[in-house]
Design an enzyme around this catalytic site. Structure first.
Site, PDB file in Angstrom:
ATOM      1  CG  ASP A   1      -6.831  -3.920  15.011  1.00  0.00           C
ATOM      2  OD1 ASP A   1      -6.474  -2.765  15.322  1.00  0.00           O
ATOM      3  OD2 ASP A   1      -6.416  -4.507  13.994  1.00  0.00           O
TER       4      ASP A   1
ATOM      5  CE1 TYR B   1      -0.155   0.816   4.698  1.00  0.00           C
ATOM      6  CE2 TYR B   1       0.214  -1.522   4.344  1.00  0.00           C
ATOM      7  CZ  TYR B   1       0.223  -0.416   5.172  1.00  0.00           C
ATOM      8  OH  TYR B   1       0.643  -0.549   6.478  1.00  0.00           O
TER       9      TYR B   1
END
Length: 192
Positions: free
Chosen positions: A168, A132
């Site tokens: 998370d 990315y």
């Protein structure tokens, strides 16, 4: 490259247009002129890679605030993943909505994630690698994370997560005062 608008404002799926012959193919991952022609970011400061060992691992939903807000262009280079964008821009017509698509080494598709959107993904196979591009450097004090299953948004992943980081899993539900105010001083989440 073929740019297909997603149902979220400013989010695009980008399909490569390979030129093939008997040897294989050639294709561009990025072209400044083509990105600019679609009004997209053309300046990227980092190219990052991520490897996920096990199928149905979930990462996200992450984003950064203020001057640290980043555009991401995400591409899966090995295996397959389900990529999710959640629009957290208060002035966006698609605020609070999400979009997901499969990115794989086979389909070679990329996802364009604008500033102010949270991003996450779930590995659909073992041994997933992604690449990315990001337009801003990582800034831990301005990083935020929205819980992947916050009922306010109803993001649907293709499978219940089998593996998720403590960070998370412990991410809070969306709170506009904390999530959108870059001036607040909160304990940052460590990068996963």
């Amino acid at each position: 490259m073929k740019f297909t608008p997603a149902p979220l404002d400013g989010v695009y799926l980008i399909d490569l247009e390979p030129r093939s012959d008997d040897r294989g193919f050639f294709s561009r991952l990025f072209c400044q002129e083509e990105f600019a022609a679609h009004g997209l970011e053309t300046s990227f400061l980092q190219f990052n890679t991520s490897f996920t060992r096990a199928q149905h691992t979930l990462r996200g939903l992450h984003y950064q605030l203020g001057d640290s807000a980043e555009v991401k262009v995400v591409k899966c280079t090995a295996g397959s993943l389900y990529d999710v964008v959640l629009d957290l821009r208060p002035d966006s017509p698609s605020f609070g909505k999400w979009f997901g698509a499969e990115l794989s080494a086979e389909n070679r598709r990329m996802m364009y994630v604008p500033r102010g959107c949270a991003h996450g993904f779930m590995s659909l196979t073992d041994d997933v690698e992604m690449l990315y591009f990001v337009s801003a450097a990582y800034d831990g004090k301005n990083e935020r994370c929205v819980r992947w299953n916050d009922p306010r948004f109803g993001v649907e992943f293709p499978h219940a997560p089998l593996l998720i980081s403590e960070k998370d899993a412990a991410a809070p539900d969306f709170d506009p005062a904390w999530h959108l105010d870059a001036g607040l001083t909160n304990t940052p989440f460590p990068r996963s």
